[in-house]
Design a protein around this motif. Structure first.
Motif, PDB file in Angstrom:
ATOM      1  N   GLU A 285     -20.400  37.484 -13.882  1.00 35.99           N
ATOM      2  CA  GLU A 285     -19.726  37.693 -15.166  1.00 35.99           C
ATOM      3  C   GLU A 285     -18.208  37.749 -15.013  1.00 35.99           C
ATOM      4  N   LEU A 286     -17.736  38.445 -13.971  1.00 41.45           N
ATOM      5  CA  LEU A 286     -16.301  38.574 -13.734  1.00 41.45           C
ATOM      6  C   LEU A 286     -15.927  37.971 -12.385  1.00 41.45           C
ATOM      7  N   ASN A 287     -16.581  36.884 -12.048  1.00 43.71           N
ATOM      8  CA  ASN A 287     -16.358  36.196 -10.779  1.00 43.71           C
ATOM      9  C   ASN A 287     -16.033  34.736 -11.067  1.00 43.71           C
ATOM     10  N   ALA A 288     -14.905  34.261 -10.546  1.00 46.33           N
ATOM     11  CA  ALA A 288     -14.460  32.895 -10.819  1.00 46.33           C
ATOM     12  C   ALA A 288     -15.021  31.866  -9.848  1.00 46.33           C
ATOM     13  N   GLU A 289     -15.776  32.283  -8.868  1.00 43.40           N
ATOM     14  CA  GLU A 289     -16.244  31.376  -7.821  1.00 43.40           C
ATOM     15  C   GLU A 289     -16.970  30.160  -8.405  1.00 43.40           C
ATOM     16  N   GLY A 290     -16.475  28.972  -8.038  1.00 43.98           N
ATOM     17  CA  GLY A 290     -17.106  27.724  -8.449  1.00 43.98           C
ATOM     18  C   GLY A 290     -16.911  27.357  -9.905  1.00 43.98           C
ATOM     19  N   LYS A 291     -16.055  28.082 -10.624  1.00 43.72           N
ATOM     20  CA  LYS A 291     -15.902  27.857 -12.062  1.00 43.72           C
ATOM     21  C   LYS A 291     -14.565  27.198 -12.419  1.00 43.72           C
ATOM     22  N   LYS A 292     -14.581  26.555 -13.592  1.00 46.22           N
ATOM     23  CA  LYS A 292     -13.345  26.065 -14.184  1.00 46.22           C
ATOM     24  C   LYS A 292     -12.777  27.209 -15.017  1.00 46.22           C
ATOM     25  N   VAL A 293     -11.637  27.727 -14.577  1.00 41.14           N
ATOM     26  CA  VAL A 293     -11.066  28.928 -15.178  1.00 41.14           C
ATOM     27  C   VAL A 293      -9.847  28.573 -16.019  1.00 41.14           C
ATOM     28  N   VAL A 294      -9.786  29.136 -17.214  1.00 43.28           N
ATOM     29  CA  VAL A 294      -8.613  29.013 -18.071  1.00 43.28           C
ATOM     30  C   VAL A 294      -8.118  30.412 -18.387  1.00 43.28           C
ATOM     31  N   VAL A 295      -6.863  30.672 -18.066  1.00 40.11           N
ATOM     32  CA  VAL A 295      -6.229  31.952 -18.384  1.00 40.11           C
ATOM     33  C   VAL A 295      -5.256  31.717 -19.531  1.00 40.11           C
ATOM     34  N   ILE A 296      -5.318  32.568 -20.535  1.00 37.49           N
ATOM     35  CA  ILE A 296      -4.467  32.420 -21.713  1.00 37.49           C
ATOM     36  C   ILE A 296      -3.417  33.512 -21.710  1.00 37.49           C
ATOM     37  N   GLY A 297      -2.148  33.120 -21.600  1.00 37.97           N
ATOM     38  CA  GLY A 297      -1.045  34.078 -21.557  1.00 37.97           C
ATOM     39  C   GLY A 297       0.003  33.642 -20.557  1.00 37.97           C
ATOM     40  N   GLY A 298       1.207  34.222 -20.650  1.00 39.02           N
ATOM     41  CA  GLY A 298       2.290  33.807 -19.758  1.00 39.02           C
ATOM     42  C   GLY A 298       3.037  34.943 -19.108  1.00 39.02           C
ATOM     43  N   GLY A 299       2.482  36.159 -19.170  1.00 39.67           N
ATOM     44  CA  GLY A 299       3.138  37.311 -18.561  1.00 39.67           C
ATOM     45  C   GLY A 299       2.666  37.568 -17.140  1.00 39.67           C
ATOM     46  N   ASP A 300       3.092  38.693 -16.588  1.00 39.53           N
ATOM     47  CA  ASP A 300       2.733  39.020 -15.213  1.00 39.53           C
ATOM     48  C   ASP A 300       1.228  39.250 -15.056  1.00 39.53           C
ATOM     49  N   THR A 301       0.575  39.776 -16.101  1.00 40.34           N
ATOM     50  CA  THR A 301      -0.876  39.963 -16.020  1.00 40.34           C
ATOM     51  C   THR A 301      -1.584  38.622 -15.902  1.00 40.34           C
ATOM     52  N   ALA A 302      -1.111  37.623 -16.643  1.00 37.40           N
ATOM     53  CA  ALA A 302      -1.688  36.279 -16.537  1.00 37.40           C
ATOM     54  C   ALA A 302      -1.512  35.727 -15.133  1.00 37.40           C
ATOM     55  N   MET A 303      -0.338  35.973 -14.517  1.00 35.78           N
ATOM     56  CA  MET A 303      -0.108  35.496 -13.147  1.00 35.78           C
ATOM     57  C   MET A 303      -1.058  36.181 -12.170  1.00 35.78           C
ATOM     58  N   ASP A 304      -1.315  37.474 -12.390  1.00 32.26           N
ATOM     59  CA  ASP A 304      -2.267  38.188 -11.537  1.00 32.26           C
ATOM     60  C   ASP A 304      -3.667  37.593 -11.664  1.00 32.26           C
ATOM     61  N   CYS A 305      -4.038  37.211 -12.892  1.00 23.56           N
ATOM     62  CA  CYS A 305      -5.377  36.659 -13.125  1.00 23.56           C
ATOM     63  C   CYS A 305      -5.553  35.287 -12.485  1.00 23.56           C
ATOM     64  N   VAL A 306      -4.581  34.401 -12.668  1.00 25.69           N
ATOM     65  CA  VAL A 306      -4.737  33.047 -12.114  1.00 25.69           C
ATOM     66  C   VAL A 306      -4.784  33.083 -10.595  1.00 25.69           C
ATOM     67  N   ARG A 307      -3.982  33.954  -9.991  1.00 24.45           N
ATOM     68  CA  ARG A 307      -3.940  34.010  -8.538  1.00 24.45           C
ATOM     69  C   ARG A 307      -5.186  34.702  -7.972  1.00 24.45           C
ATOM     70  N   THR A 308      -5.764  35.620  -8.751  1.00 18.17           N
ATOM     71  CA  THR A 308      -7.034  36.227  -8.351  1.00 18.17           C
ATOM     72  C   THR A 308      -8.149  35.196  -8.407  1.00 18.17           C
ATOM     73  N   SER A 331       7.417  36.792 -14.297  1.00 19.41           N
ATOM     74  CA  SER A 331       8.370  36.552 -13.222  1.00 19.41           C
ATOM     75  C   SER A 331       8.321  35.097 -12.767  1.00 19.41           C
ATOM     76  N   GLN A 332       9.489  34.485 -12.656  1.00 21.93           N
ATOM     77  CA  GLN A 332       9.567  33.106 -12.162  1.00 21.93           C
ATOM     78  C   GLN A 332       9.081  33.019 -10.713  1.00 21.93           C
ATOM     79  N   ARG A 333       9.305  34.084  -9.957  1.00 22.05           N
ATOM     80  CA  ARG A 333       8.855  34.109  -8.566  1.00 22.05           C
ATOM     81  C   ARG A 333       7.329  34.054  -8.491  1.00 22.05           C
ATOM     82  N   GLU A 334       6.672  34.812  -9.395  1.00 23.59           N
ATOM     83  CA  GLU A 334       5.211  34.820  -9.409  1.00 23.59           C
ATOM     84  C   GLU A 334       4.653  33.476  -9.885  1.00 23.59           C
ATOM     85  N   THR A 335       5.337  32.853 -10.827  1.00 21.32           N
ATOM     86  CA  THR A 335       4.912  31.526 -11.291  1.00 21.32           C
ATOM     87  C   THR A 335       4.980  30.522 -10.152  1.00 21.32           C
ATOM     88  N   GLN A 336       6.050  30.582  -9.377  1.00 25.00           N
ATOM     89  CA  GLN A 336       6.189  29.681  -8.231  1.00 25.00           C
ATOM     90  C   GLN A 336       5.073  29.933  -7.214  1.00 25.00           C
TER      91      GLN A 336
END
Length: 478
Positions: A285-308, A331-336
């Motif tokens: 349910e909360l595991n991205a393994e093997g899935k096509k993931v879409v994260v909606i948002g552009g803040g630091d929380t979104a960066m944490d989610c995509v990298r997780t 953060s631009q650093r986190e986006t990079q």
């Protein structure tokens, strides 16, 4: 004549600690930056220009005495550097890791403005305090004198912990009440280990406990204990709950399985990182393994989610944001870092609904363009008619920000005044509310903000409480 240890920004280039290669770091949840070696930390600290008007300090919410601890580091006086750093910041090793220095101290460095590249302030701050822990310079609180007054703090996040530290140092009896099983708030369960390894937070929690702070965990106010009981048990109460109510999405299919909240997703991942058994991870349910993931948002929380999601082994990870890269709040650093790890950013895109029926299969995307500036000065996104398309998705993570819970209702305290945004109405300088002896700090007052602001609020509130209790004691002694 002694050799000048500072002003080397013309001859020495800016240099960050070595960053682990993306192909390696995306396989684990360890921090991605290595430590500075002693010589490198001294070298980078020596680049400080010791300018007459230290904009780095004035743009730090805590007004850390950055030039002084850079000079001390450059000359090898690390214990003194730590003491100067600790004097204004309760958790310098945490701020050194997660503060958006590119928007605060480093972003306002004088030599950055002159084209020489900013001093790596955050990395040196982290190095100083990590060294202090290793050398045993960080000691548990030991008040010179115990006092009988007590303060109850609701919430074990950075604001509550900072207040607890300051109050306990003055000898007050401090009890922290928190709904989770581990203290730290978003430091523990909201921020992934690759930005802030959890032992860094846990050792601070233990230090507070060793110093006499009492933690009552798994204790939800309004359920396990009433706010009235906490208020009756203490001379003052600080509300430091943070904001945990997730902003939601509307549109067709918004309630489908596979559309989850960022806070639930990150908490589950962080629990697994602690070694906990997490049913929602094991079930997928909360595991991205093997899935096509879409994260909606552009803040630091979104960066944490995509990298997780990358680290969980997602097939693909895309981030939808309704503005462009230059206007994103994170953060631009986190986006990079995210781009290096394989995240694809889909700029000028917003969801209008979801496909797939009971289980999500895709996000209906509206393409946007930037129009005239809104009240905040940022250009407002406008829909481009006829440019809609569907982005395939097995897991959609909503990272749209957080709002305050309805505390007056949850705690049966209708007299606890809130603003039109639902945040508690309190004085920014002291945290005092209209209820006698009740204070509020951090995000529950400011709305979703930075950890460093919560630390400042906690410290300022503690000072205000101490001043009031001291005045009360003086009157009683007359």
């Amino acid at each position: 004549m002694a050799k000048q240890p500072m002003l080397k920004f013309v001859t020495v280039d800016r240099d960050m600690p070595e960053k682990r290669d993306a192909s390696v770091r995306k396989e684990d949840f360890n921090e991605i930056y290595a430590e500075f070696a002693k010589a490198k930390a001294e070298e980078q600290a020596s680049r400080c220009s010791q300018c007459g008007v230290p904009y780095c300090q004035s743009h730090c919410p805590l007004h850390n005495n950055i030039p002084d601890w850079l000079r001390l580091t450059a000359t090898g006086r690390l214990e003194e550097a730590y003491k100067v750093s600790q004097a204004t910041n309760t958790f310098p090793e945490i701020c050194g890791r997660i503060c958006p220095q590119d928007r605060l101290c480093e972003g306002n460095c004088v030599i950055e403005q002159s084209g020489h590249g900013t001093v790596t302030i955050g990395s040196v701050e982290k190095y100083i305090t990590d060294t202090a822990w290793e050398e045993g310079w960080v000691q548990a609180i030991s008040p010179a004198q115990e006092r009988s007054e007590s303060v109850g703090i609701i919430g074990a996040g950075p604001g509550g912990l900072a207040a607890a530290d300051r109050l306990r140092r003055a000898g007050l009896q401090v009890t922290i009440y928190d709904r989770y099983d581990r203290a730290g708030g978003l430091l523990t369960y909201g921020i992934p280990g690759f930005k802030l390894e959890k032992d860094v937070v846990m050792r601070r929690n233990k230090l507070l406990e060793d110093g006499g702070v009492t933690f009552k965990m798994n204790c939800e106010v309004g359920k396990d204990i009433s706010f009235a009981d906490i208020r009756a048990a203490h001379d003052a109460v600080i509300i430091a709950t943070g904001v945990y109510k997730s902003r939601d999405l509307q549109g067709p299919g918004a309630g489908a399985e596979g559309i989850v909240k960022a806070i639930d997703y990150l908490t589950a991942s962080n629990r697994q990182d602690f070694g906990d058994t997490v049913a929602e991870i094991e079930s997928g349910e909360l595991n991205a393994e093997g899935k096509k993931v879409v994260v909606i948002g552009g803040g630091d929380t979104a960066m944490d989610c995509v990298r997780t999601a990358i680290r969980q082994g997602a097939e693909s990870v895309k981030c939808l944001y309704r503005r462009d890269k230059a206007n994103m709040p994170g953060s631009q650093r986190e986006t990079q870092n995210a781009e290096e790890e394989g995240v694809e950013f889909v700029w000028l895109s917003a969801p209008k609904g979801f496909t797939g029926g009971d289980k999500v299969e895709g996000v209906m995307v509206q393409k946007m363009r930037l129009g005239q500036p809104d009240a905040s000065g940022r250009q407002s996104p406008e829909v481009i008619e006829g440019a809609d398309y569907v982005e395939d998705a097995d897991l959609v993570i909503k990272a749209l920000g957080f709002e305050p819970e309805d505390l007056p209702t949850l705690w049966e305290q209708p007299e606890l005044e809130v603003t039109r945004w639902g945040t508690i109405k309190a004085q920014f300088t002291t945290g005092a509310t209209d209820l006698d002896g009740v204070y509020a700090v951090g995000d529950i007052v400011r709305g979703a903000s930075l950890v460093v602001w919560a630390i400042k609020d906690g410290r300022d509130c503690a000072d205000a409480i101490l001043e009031k209790l001291d005045a009360r004691a003086a009157v009683a002694a007359e």
